[in-house]
Motif scaffolding. Structure first.
Motif, PDB file in Angstrom:
ATOM      1  N   ARG A 483       0.839  -1.204   0.000  1.00  0.00           N
ATOM      2  CA  ARG A 483       0.000   0.000   0.000  1.00  0.00           C
ATOM      3  C   ARG A 483       0.875   1.256   0.000  1.00  0.00           C
ATOM      4  NH1 ARG A 483      -0.084   2.637   4.791  1.00  0.00           N
ATOM      5  NH2 ARG A 483       0.524   1.495   6.673  1.00  0.00           N
ATOM      6  N   ASP A 484       0.286   2.355  -0.426  1.00  0.00           N
ATOM      7  CA  ASP A 484       0.955   3.657  -0.387  1.00  0.00           C
ATOM      8  C   ASP A 484       1.189   4.040   1.076  1.00  0.00           C
ATOM      9  OD1 ASP A 484       1.578   6.393  -0.355  1.00  0.00           O
ATOM     10  OD2 ASP A 484       0.338   6.826  -2.094  1.00  0.00           O
ATOM     11  N   PHE A 487      -0.500   7.418   1.750  1.00  0.00           N
ATOM     12  CA  PHE A 487      -1.862   7.547   1.217  1.00  0.00           C
ATOM     13  C   PHE A 487      -2.003   8.707   0.232  1.00  0.00           C
ATOM     14  CE2 PHE A 487      -2.233   5.878   5.622  1.00  0.00           C
ATOM     15  CZ  PHE A 487      -2.637   4.596   5.307  1.00  0.00           C
ATOM     16  N   PRO A 490      -4.125   7.418  -2.981  1.00  0.00           N
ATOM     17  CA  PRO A 490      -5.564   7.326  -2.704  1.00  0.00           C
ATOM     18  C   PRO A 490      -6.246   8.684  -2.581  1.00  0.00           C
ATOM     19  CG  PRO A 490      -4.380   5.720  -1.387  1.00  0.00           C
ATOM     20  CD  PRO A 490      -3.339   6.580  -2.040  1.00  0.00           C
ATOM     21  N   GLY A 525     -11.839   5.933  -1.884  1.00  0.00           N
ATOM     22  CA  GLY A 525     -10.581   6.384  -1.283  1.00  0.00           C
ATOM     23  C   GLY A 525     -10.153   5.507  -0.126  1.00  0.00           C
ATOM     24  N   ALA A 529      -6.931   2.857  -0.163  1.00  0.00           N
ATOM     25  CA  ALA A 529      -5.842   3.109   0.785  1.00  0.00           C
ATOM     26  C   ALA A 529      -5.145   1.828   1.202  1.00  0.00           C
ATOM     27  CB  ALA A 529      -6.387   3.832   2.016  1.00  0.00           C
ATOM     28  N   SER A 533      -0.112  -0.250  -4.133  1.00  0.00           N
ATOM     29  CA  SER A 533       0.066   1.089  -4.693  1.00  0.00           C
ATOM     30  C   SER A 533       0.134   1.058  -6.214  1.00  0.00           C
ATOM     31  CB  SER A 533       1.333   1.729  -4.124  1.00  0.00           C
ATOM     32  OG  SER A 533       2.470   0.914  -4.357  1.00  0.00           O
TER      33      SER A 533
END
Length: 569
Positions: A483-484, A487, A490, A525, A529, A533
């Motif tokens: 994941r980012d 964030f 997102p 969003g 999240a 990514s």
């Protein structure tokens, strides 16, 4: 049905499907046991689950020039005291006892991106969660021949290293049984290769025929950990898979391993494997020799194995059989070089053939873009650009239809006010307006219908592709499959969806639907999240380009609303 309602339906469908998949994994799915933590090696498991070679139970091989089978030979006793041998190539570090691969480290795949992180350990003989690849023989009477410690190194050497400039390394073992029967086993390792050659030659130097069959099995005790959307390992399939030319690709998750039976299928030209996130092990038997494929459980151990072929070796004769053992990552290009039918399906984009084909196509395009740009993040962006070009005519028709609908929104609003709660008359009047002004209310449906399977297929491509594992894009994105961390993508995606929603006409939408649409960017969003990514990058770039295209078409065809004048019917 207008485009906004179509989008709403598919958006909520995507949310429900993705969250449902995550919930089911969180509740039931096991964890890939040995990817995350290094574990010590201990002896391999025994063969208590093996059955004797009853007539018709194991495919038999034809041996040219052999004599007819004589009376059953006595059961053979296992030898003992087999020492271990370590083997190191440029990509693998292994521990063997001649019969089993006890421990396997993937030297080019660290567990984390932290400096000094140990390599992924794919096979391990940890007492709590063993995972091994074994090949042995069963003689007449059902006895192991050789037994668990029967193979002995054929040379005094105990440590083998693939030297600089050396392309191939052979590690020989031998078992000398009673009555002059011996089995000579040779493991062959090649530079840069995760497929290990395993060749057995049975030599009968005695005075009576010898009967037996070869078996090859993968044996694992998976663990179950608490699941979460932040753990990318939990999204991939974990379980046993197999392939036969007749029935194609099949799979069985660990959580319902024997729910549909123990398989019991005779196959030529197939393979068996155990899959987890990014990595797998597989036995690929000799293509022209039939084997019996079986699933079994021995306590907590899940086993998939091949039994056969069986041989009757006359005095003075010898027979051979060989297989490949894959221990490594799901690297698409290397798997393709093995030239084994169906083996590409271990990169398990979906159990559904159509989605798997779409996923394979998307990765093929992305892989070729990566060869040009040298970065998987830019390869994802390149894939988006190519898809947008391919869908450009459809998207143009969609946005032109939306622009016209936006232009006539005041007139549609007046129709809604005129007919009040009489929805049937309102719908009839609105369709007459569409017909008169040549507006296609379904113009935006087809692009969405095409993009949704692409999105889902790409989701699995980004989750499953080991090529993207720990691969950076730029700046804060250092792992496209995670994941980012901040964030940022997102949040950008929320903004793009919000602006897109403002440009999208919503004729005839009731207040409840309008409220749902207002929350949609936020829902997406939150969901994005926790997704890889790389997938969010795809969605941001695709959404940004779509927003720009939609803005231009709105400016060109429908920026100025049509006067709210409606002719009296």
């Amino acid at each position: 049905m207008n485009q906004t309602r179509v989008f709403l339906i598919f958006a909520w469908l995507m949310v429900v499907v993705l969250l449902g998949m995550e919930w089911s994994r969180e509740k039931n799915a096991p964890d890939p046991a040995s990817v995350v933590a290094a574990q010590p090696a201990v002896p391999a498991s025994d063969d208590a689950d093996l059955a004797p070679p009853a007539a018709g139970n194991v495919p038999q091989a034809t041996v040219p020039g052999q004599a007819e089978a004589a009376a059953p030979a006595p059961a053979m006793k296992a030898a003992s005291g087999a020492p271990r041998v370590s083997v190191a190539t440029d990509v693998l570090k292994l521990v063997l006892d001649g019969r089993s691969v006890l421990d396997a480290e993937l030297l080019q795949f660290p567990q984390t991106k932290a400096a000094g992180s140990p390599p992924v350990r794919l096979l391990t003989e940890d007492k709590a969660h063993p995972y091994s690849a074994t090949s042995g023989w069963v003689g007449q009477g059902g006895s192991a021949a050789p037994g668990a410690n029967g193979f002995q190194p054929a040379q005094a050497q105990r440590d083998y290293v693939l030297a600089e400039g050396q392309d191939e390394l052979k590690v020989p073992f031998v078992w000398n049984g009673p009555d002059g029967v011996s089995i000579q086993r040779t493991y062959t390792f090649k530079r840069g290769d995760y497929a290990i050659g395993v060749r057995d030659e049975v030599v009968n130097a005695g005075g009576a025929p010898w009967q037996g069959y070869v078996f090859r099995k993968l044996d694992r005790v998976p663990t179950i950990l608490t699941r979460g959307m932040t753990n990318p390992d939990s999204f991939s399939f974990n379980g046993a898979t197999w392939f036969s030319p007749a029935d194609g690709y099949q799979r069985r998750a660990f959580k319902d391993y024997l729910e549909d039976g123990n398989l019991n299928q005779t196959v030529s030209g197939g393979w068996v494997a155990m899959l987890q996130h990014h990595f797998f092990t597989a036995w690929i038997p000799q293509a022209d020799q039939a084997s019996l494929y079986l699933l079994s459980q021995n306590g907590p151990r899940n086993v998939i194995e091949t039994r056969g072929p069986g041989f009757t070796v006359a005095p003075g004769q010898k027979v051979s059989t060989q297989a490949r053992l894959w221990v490594g990552p799901k690297l698409v290009n290397q798997i393709a070089r093995e030239d084994v039918k169906g083996l590409d399906r271990v990169v398990d984009y979906s159990r559904f053939s159509l989605m798997a084909i779409i996923g394979q196509g998307l990765f093929w395009v992305m892989n070729h873009v990566h060869k040009l740009v040298g970065n998987w993040g830019w390869a994802i962006i390149g894939l988006v650009l190519l898809l947008k070009l391919a869908l450009f005519p459809l998207a143009n028709a969609q946005y032109k239809s939306q622009a016209k609908m936006r232009k006539f929104q005041p007139r549609i609003a007046q129709l809604k006010e005129r007919y009040g709660d009489d929805k049937q008359k309102f719908q009839t009047a609105m369709m007459e307006l569409y017909k008169k002004e040549k507006i296609n209310p379904l113009g935006g449906c087809l692009p969405l219908l095409i993009q949704m399977p692409i999105f889902f297929a790409l989701y699995w491509v980004l989750v499953e592709s080991v090529e993207l594992r720990q691969a950076p894009w730029l700046g804060w994105i250092q792992d496209l499959t995670a994941r980012d961390p901040y964030f940022i993508l997102p949040v950008i995606n929320v903004a793009i969806m919000w602006f897109t929603q403002k440009l999208t006409p919503a004729p005839g939408m009731d207040p409840m639907q309008q409220k749902m649409m207002q929350f949609m960017p936020l829902v997406f969003g939150v969901m994005m999240a926790f997704m890889p990514s790389g997938l969010v990058l795809y969605w941001v770039v695709n959404g940004g380009l779509s927003l720009a295209q939609q803005w231009w078409m709105t400016k060109k065809h429908g920026m100025h609303p049509s006067p709210a004048k409606v002719e009296t019917p």
